[in-house]
Design a protein around this motif. Structure first.
Motif, PDB file in Angstrom:
ATOM      1  N   ARG A  53       0.925  -1.196   0.062  1.00 34.23           N
ATOM      2  CA  ARG A  53       0.136  -0.011   0.138  1.00 34.23           C
ATOM      3  C   ARG A  53       0.928   1.215   0.079  1.00 34.23           C
ATOM      4  NH1 ARG A  53      -3.649   0.414   4.708  1.00 34.23           N
ATOM      5  NH2 ARG A  53      -4.754   1.465   3.352  1.00 34.23           N
ATOM      6  N   GLU A  99       0.940   5.433  -0.135  1.00 41.96           N
ATOM      7  CA  GLU A  99       0.145   6.851   0.116  1.00 41.96           C
ATOM      8  C   GLU A  99       0.779   7.538  -1.051  1.00 41.96           C
ATOM      9  OE1 GLU A  99      -0.386   9.481   3.885  1.00 41.96           O
ATOM     10  OE2 GLU A  99       1.676   8.965   3.545  1.00 41.96           O
ATOM     11  N   PRO A 135      -1.680  10.745  -2.341  1.00 39.95           N
ATOM     12  CA  PRO A 135      -2.954  11.869  -2.358  1.00 39.95           C
ATOM     13  C   PRO A 135      -2.598  12.682  -3.515  1.00 39.95           C
ATOM     14  CG  PRO A 135      -1.630  12.425  -0.620  1.00 39.95           C
ATOM     15  CD  PRO A 135      -0.890  11.076  -0.970  1.00 39.95           C
ATOM     16  N   GLY A 189      -6.595   8.095  -1.905  1.00 41.15           N
ATOM     17  CA  GLY A 189      -5.118   8.361  -1.599  1.00 41.15           C
ATOM     18  C   GLY A 189      -4.277   7.484  -1.617  1.00 41.15           C
ATOM     19  N   ILE A 190      -4.663   6.304  -1.451  1.00 43.94           N
ATOM     20  CA  ILE A 190      -3.686   4.999  -1.171  1.00 43.94           C
ATOM     21  C   ILE A 190      -3.983   3.993  -2.441  1.00 43.94           C
ATOM     22  CG2 ILE A 190      -3.502   2.853   0.105  1.00 43.94           C
ATOM     23  CD1 ILE A 190      -3.170   5.509   1.973  1.00 43.94           C
TER      24      ILE A 190
END
Length: 141
Positions: free
Chosen positions: A51, A53, A55, A117-118
């Motif tokens: 995962r 991040e 955004p 955003g992920i």
């Protein structure tokens, strides 16, 4: 869920120290050119999940996910412009992160999705079939 330690791209110079530095000096990160994606890795059952991040991007045109030689690479480019009452501000950059895939990871069936955003990348993992080759030792005398 089993969280694994992040494995950084070969050749990256002290990525953990860079993360630590940026935690204490967030405004100075662009000065030092750090454009590394924050990732979380886990091995759940028969899938390795990464995962990231990211955004403020359009996943259809701003993200590239690739697998080559046992490495998963995520690249993203962000270009944002905010205009308000005669004042404009922009934020841009190219971000990249490469992680080593675990033994038994398959190139087929990899899925990627993006929400809130992920970016989530799921890689199927099968049984690791490590081949052991026995080498005969010859006497030199």
């Amino acid at each position: 869920m089993n969280l694994l330690p992040a494995r950084h791209r070969p050749g990256s110079l002290l990525p953990d120290l860079t993360d630590w530095w940026n935690a204490f000096t967030p405004g100075l990160a662009p000065v030092f050119g750090n454009h590394m994606l924050r990732v979380e890795e886990s091995l759940t059952g028969d899938h390795y999940v990464v995962r990231a991040e990211i955004p403020g991007i359009d996943p259809a045109k701003d993200v590239e996910v690739s697998v080559h030689a046992g490495l998963l690479t995520i690249k993203a480019e962000r270009t944002e412009t905010h205009e308000e009452k005669g004042h404009s501000e922009f934020n841009y950059g190219v971000f990249e992160r490469t992680v080593s895939l675990p033994q038994g990871a398959k190139d087929e069936g990899i899925e990627a999705s993006y929400a809130t955003g992920i970016l989530t990348v799921s890689v199927p993992v099968g049984e690791s079939k490590e081949k052991v080759t026995r080498v005969d030792v010859k006497s030199g005398e």
